[in-house]
Scaffold this motif. Structure first.
Motif, mmCIF file in Angstrom:
data_model
loop_
_atom_site.group_PDB
_atom_site.id
_atom_site.type_symbol
_atom_site.label_atom_id
_atom_site.label_comp_id
_atom_site.label_asym_id
_atom_site.label_seq_id
_atom_site.Cartn_x
_atom_site.Cartn_y
_atom_site.Cartn_z
ATOM 1 N N THR A 1 0.821 -1.211 0.000
ATOM 2 C CA THR A 1 0.000 0.000 0.000
ATOM 3 C C THR A 1 0.852 1.257 0.000
ATOM 4 O O THR A 1 2.012 1.254 0.423
ATOM 5 N N TYR B 1 0.143 5.703 0.579
ATOM 6 C CA TYR B 1 -0.831 6.740 0.925
ATOM 7 C C TYR B 1 -0.222 8.127 0.748
ATOM 8 O O TYR B 1 0.978 8.324 0.979
ATOM 9 N N LYS C 1 -2.444 9.493 5.891
ATOM 10 C CA LYS C 1 -1.773 8.410 6.615
ATOM 11 C C LYS C 1 -2.266 8.353 8.058
ATOM 12 O O LYS C 1 -2.371 9.366 8.735
ATOM 13 N N THR D 1 -7.563 3.680 5.237
ATOM 14 C CA THR D 1 -7.014 2.351 4.994
ATOM 15 C C THR D 1 -7.563 1.807 3.684
ATOM 16 O O THR D 1 -8.782 1.715 3.510
ATOM 17 N N SER E 1 -7.866 -1.367 1.043
ATOM 18 C CA SER E 1 -7.781 -2.822 1.006
ATOM 19 C C SER E 1 -8.403 -3.299 -0.302
ATOM 20 O O SER E 1 -9.156 -2.559 -0.945
#
Length: 120
Positions: free
Chosen positions: A57, A59, A64, A68, A70
């Motif tokens: 991942t 960001y 940050k 999140t 996914s």
């Protein structure tokens, strides 16, 4: 025809949470990478978060610790969990899916955008 369908945007108070999702239909290609971008009024589109098919991942600094990303490669679906939302997160959020054909070609696809508004 490949389509990306986004859902989950809306109006939320500062400090609240939202979850965005984006699913691909109409493609037999596999996932190479997935991501979320956003564009606020009067500003350029910016990368929010990305995830590779291996789960790596990335960001933008401003999200940050609060957002999140996914993904489910088999379902070709990417999610963005957004917590501790701030007014400056207000924007249209766009899903991006980078798909790879059996021949190794990589194609970018974009969702239609979903509005996220953070306001009291």
């Amino acid at each position: 025809q490949v389509q990306l369908v986004e859902s989950g945007g809306g109006l939320v108070q500062p400090g609240g949470s939202l979850t965005l999702s984006c699913a691909v239909s109409g493609s037999r290609s596999s996932v190479y990478a997935m991501g979320w971008y956003r564009q606020a009024p009067g500003k350029q589109r910016e990368l929010v978060a990305t995830i590779t098919n291996g789960g790596r991942t990335n960001y933008v600094d401003s999200v940050k610790g609060r957002f999140t990303i996914s993904g489910d490669n088999a379902k070709k679906t990417v999610y963005l969990q957004m917590d501790s939302l701030r007014p400056e997160d207000t924007a249209v959020y766009y899903c991006n899916q980078r798909l790879m054909t059996l021949g190794g070609s990589i194609w970018d696809y974009w969702g239609q955008g979903t509005q996220v508004t953070v306001s009291s």
